[in-house]
Enzyme design. Structure first.
Site, short mmCIF file in Angstrom:
data_model
loop_
_atom_site.label_atom_id
_atom_site.label_comp_id
_atom_site.label_asym_id
_atom_site.label_seq_id
_atom_site.Cartn_x
_atom_site.Cartn_y
_atom_site.Cartn_z
N ILE A 259 0.83 -1.20 0.00
CA ILE A 259 0.00 0.00 0.00
C ILE A 259 0.86 1.25 0.00
O ILE A 259 0.53 2.27 -0.59
CB ILE A 259 -0.89 0.09 1.26
CG1 ILE A 259 -1.63 -1.21 1.53
CG2 ILE A 259 -1.85 1.25 1.15
CD1 ILE A 259 -2.29 -1.22 2.91
N SER A 260 1.96 1.16 0.72
CA SER A 260 2.77 2.36 0.89
C SER A 260 4.21 2.00 1.20
O SER A 260 4.48 1.05 1.95
CB SER A 260 2.17 3.21 2.02
OG SER A 260 3.18 3.84 2.77
N VAL A 267 4.07 -0.70 4.06
CA VAL A 267 2.78 -1.22 4.52
C VAL A 267 2.16 -2.10 3.43
O VAL A 267 2.12 -1.71 2.26
CB VAL A 267 1.83 -0.07 4.91
CG1 VAL A 267 0.50 -0.62 5.40
CG2 VAL A 267 2.46 0.82 5.97
N LYS A 289 2.40 -3.51 8.77
CA LYS A 289 3.40 -2.45 8.75
C LYS A 289 4.77 -3.06 9.07
O LYS A 289 4.98 -3.57 10.16
CB LYS A 289 3.04 -1.35 9.74
CG LYS A 289 3.96 -0.14 9.68
CD LYS A 289 3.38 1.05 10.42
CE LYS A 289 4.30 2.25 10.40
NZ LYS A 289 3.72 3.41 11.08
N ASP A 405 3.00 13.29 15.50
CA ASP A 405 3.16 13.39 14.04
C ASP A 405 1.77 13.55 13.43
O ASP A 405 1.44 12.97 12.40
CB ASP A 405 3.86 12.16 13.46
CG ASP A 405 4.33 12.38 12.03
OD1 ASP A 405 4.37 13.55 11.58
OD2 ASP A 405 4.66 11.39 11.35
P1 ADP Z 1 4.78 5.90 7.75
O1 ADP Z 1 5.63 5.99 8.97
O2 ADP Z 1 5.45 5.28 6.60
O3 ADP Z 1 4.11 7.22 7.43
P2 ADP Z 1 2.07 4.96 8.28
O4 ADP Z 1 1.67 4.20 9.49
O5 ADP Z 1 1.62 6.38 8.21
O6 ADP Z 1 3.65 4.84 8.15
O7 ADP Z 1 1.57 4.18 7.01
C1 ADP Z 1 1.83 4.62 5.70
C2 ADP Z 1 0.58 4.60 4.86
O8 ADP Z 1 0.06 3.28 4.80
C3 ADP Z 1 -0.53 5.44 5.43
O9 ADP Z 1 -0.46 6.74 4.97
C4 ADP Z 1 -1.77 4.76 4.91
O10 ADP Z 1 -2.07 5.18 3.60
C5 ADP Z 1 -1.34 3.30 4.87
N1 ADP Z 1 -1.78 2.60 6.09
C6 ADP Z 1 -1.08 2.42 7.22
N2 ADP Z 1 -1.79 1.71 8.12
C7 ADP Z 1 -2.98 1.44 7.54
C8 ADP Z 1 -4.14 0.73 7.95
N3 ADP Z 1 -4.22 0.15 9.15
N4 ADP Z 1 -5.16 0.65 7.08
C9 ADP Z 1 -5.09 1.21 5.87
N5 ADP Z 1 -4.03 1.89 5.42
C10 ADP Z 1 -2.97 2.00 6.23
#
Ligand code: ADP
Ligand code: MN
Length: 516
Positions: A259-260, A267, A289, A405
């Site tokens: 996803i990311s 993620v 994650k 954050d």
């Molecule tokens: P980072 O430290 O990389 O910013 P995040 O926890 O913000 O980590 O996760 C990055 C991206 O992954 C988020 O912006 C979101 O789009 C997606 N994401 C993270 N956790 C979830 C979740 N539980 N459900 C859906 N999308 C998620």
């Protein structure tokens, strides 16, 4: 190849020991090659051992320079080995399933039944042993290394006169070979021989090593396609194995994709499996994650965790790999606190090392949009604002946390409400910089909603007071920040003098609860 020329190179090789004639690879031409190969190997062995020791002298440097994303030979090899292990697991599962079918067929309706139980493979990776598994990269002292690594210096011998021991010494070499068996792969099943005083001859060692390598290559070919999927490319082999275990154990159904990919984490989306862990039902869709184990990105985040008293004692004793696991652990604890307070956020499913599995916010593999990416009606915008104000207060008072954050990047819009994510860096308000972090959060939220046209949105200073219940009266940012820092300093002095934190910052009466 012409065997004569090679044989001539070793004129008094003689008939050779028994193992050679029985050797499954035993073409005559290999006789002399094996001999010289053994020599070469032990020479190599000596060099490698020396190198290993030199490396051991600078472990930090090595760890920092060689992130798992750098493709080197070692990485490739271990990646192949992971694949070999995965293949083995799959094979064993199929084998066991077949066994069960045979068992059923033979037993039929008969009152007396036979069991093939003893023939089952029950692969070690099926049982979930990762909790007590020794992560050899984490231990400063490799438990498997020979007591005192008796290196053979470059000149090839130690000692004097009749006490001389050369690198060819059978006992020394045999022990080293046994100790080095584990290098075939981090988790290669070599039995518990390593703990014993086994002395593997060079020949046996080389044969085993050869076998391990050809197995790797075979499975690597079989899995070439799999290797190229983006999901697998994004993580290092150890993580891949961890993810694979989760699927293999039935906890997850499939890991569908990424996803990311951020600086500090990757993620994935996954469909939940049907095996419940610790009485918890696995959500139908999960987010995984994976905290990156490359260290550089985490360096500037030291201050979040170093000063967090919950982790303070542990911080100083830890190596970087463990610190990254603490980030994952922190996110889990913080999410749990939030969940308990009823704040909309992902629900923790399980934490394994640096991999956190939680419920997926979104549907059908589509993650909920971040607040920054979604266009809300002015009504929803206002609703979102009041909800966030509420959540910030709950977070502060009920969870005793500051997000640290918080911005439109870490808030998702789903099911008509805002969900908070990304709380690995969240700290308690009495963290030495806790109030500064809170102020920064307030500034982000304030600016976002003021720009978004929410007339009711408090400015950052009002929001700060509303969340913290503090009554900082400064009417400009500079003075306000100075007062925040003074409060933090007061708290630190209190810690110095009394050895413990104030449970909370004193406030002038209960702050108003903002609601719609
Ligand atoms: P980072 O430290 O990389 O910013 P995040 O926890 O913000 O980590 O996760 C990055 C991206 O992954 C988020 O912006 C979101 O789009 C997606 N994401 C993270 N956790 C979830 C979740 N539980 N459900 C859906 N999308 C998620
Ligand atoms: Mn984020």
């Amino acid at each position: 190849m012409d065997s004569v020329g090679v044989a001539a190179a070793a004129p008094d090789a003689g008939p050779g020991p028994a193992w050679q004639s029985k050797c499954p690879w035993g073409a005559p031409s290999t006789t002399s090659i094996s001999c010289s190969l053994a020599d070469v190997m032990s020479e190599q062995l000596a060099k490698e051992l020396q190198l290993e020791e030199e490396n051991a002298a600078f472990p930090e440097v090595v760890a920092a320079a060689e992130g798992p994303f750098i493709t080197g030979e070692n990485i490739d090899t271990s990646s192949d080995l992971m694949l070999a292990q995965m293949l083995q697991m799959e094979f064993d599962r199929e084998y066991d399933a077949q066994l069960r079918r045979e068992e059923r067929k033979i037993n039929g309706d008969s009152k007396v039944s036979i069991s093939f139980e003893n023939y089952r493979k029950v692969h070690p990776y099926d049982s979930d042993s990762s909790e007590d598994e020794v992560d050899w990269q984490d231990t400063r002292h490799d438990p498997y290394r020979a007591d005192k690594p008796t290196t053979t210096p470059r000149r090839g011998f130690i000692g004097k006169g009749k006490d001389i021991t050369t690198k060819h010494d059978e006992v020394v070499c045999g022990r080293k070979n046994t100790a080095r068996m584990e290098n075939f792969a981090p988790e290669f099943q070599v039995g518990d021989g390593i703990g014993m005083d086994l002395k593997l001859s060079n020949q046996v060692f080389n044969a085993l090593k050869q076998h391990a390598y050809s197995e790797e290559r075979r499975s690597a070919r079989l899995h070439e396609k799999k290797e190229h999927s983006t999901a697998e490319k994004a993580v290092d082999p150890k993580t891949r194995l961890l993810l694979y275990k989760m699927v293999n154990s039935g906890m997850l159904e499939t890991i569908t994709g990424c996803i990311s990919t951020g600086k500090e984490s990757v993620v994935f989306h996954a469909y939940g499996g049907n095996s419940a862990t610790e009485d918890k039902v696995i959500p139908s869709e999960c987010a995984i994650k994976v905290f990156k184990t490359t260290l550089n990105e985490f360096k500037n985040r030291d201050k979040y965790i170093k000063d967090d008293y919950r982790f303070k004692d542990r911080f100083s004793k830890l190596n970087p790999r463990k610190i990254i696991r603490m980030w994952a652990e922190k996110e889990m604890h913080n999410l749990t606190r939030m969940q308990n307070a009823g704040i909309p956020c992902p629900q923790v499913v399980i934490l394994k090392k640096h991999v956190l599995v939680m419920s997926f916010i979104g549907q059908d593999q589509v993650p909920a949009p971040k607040l920054k990416d979604v266009t809300l009606s002015s009504e929803d915008m206002k609703k979102a604002y009041y909800q966030i104000l509420n959540m910030m207060q709950q977070l502060y008072r009920e969870c005793n946390l500051v997000h640290a954050d918080l911005s439109e990047y870490n808030m998702l819009w789903h099911d008509g409400k805002v969900w908070l994510i990304d709380v690995s860096q969240s700290v308690e308000p009495t963290h030495p910089h806790g109030l500064e972090f809170l102020f920064r959060d307030c500034r982000n939220v304030s600016q976002f909603f003021q720009k978004g046209g929410v007339a009711e949105a408090l400015n950052e200073r009002e929001l700060f007071n509303a969340v913290s219940g503090l009554n900082i009266t400064a009417d400009n940012e500079v003075d306000f920040q100075a007062e925040i820092e003074a409060l933090e300093k007061m708290n630190e002095d209190h810690v110095q003098n009394h050895g413990k934190k104030l449970s909370t910052f004193s406030s002038d009466g209960d702050p108003p609860i903002y609601d719609e």
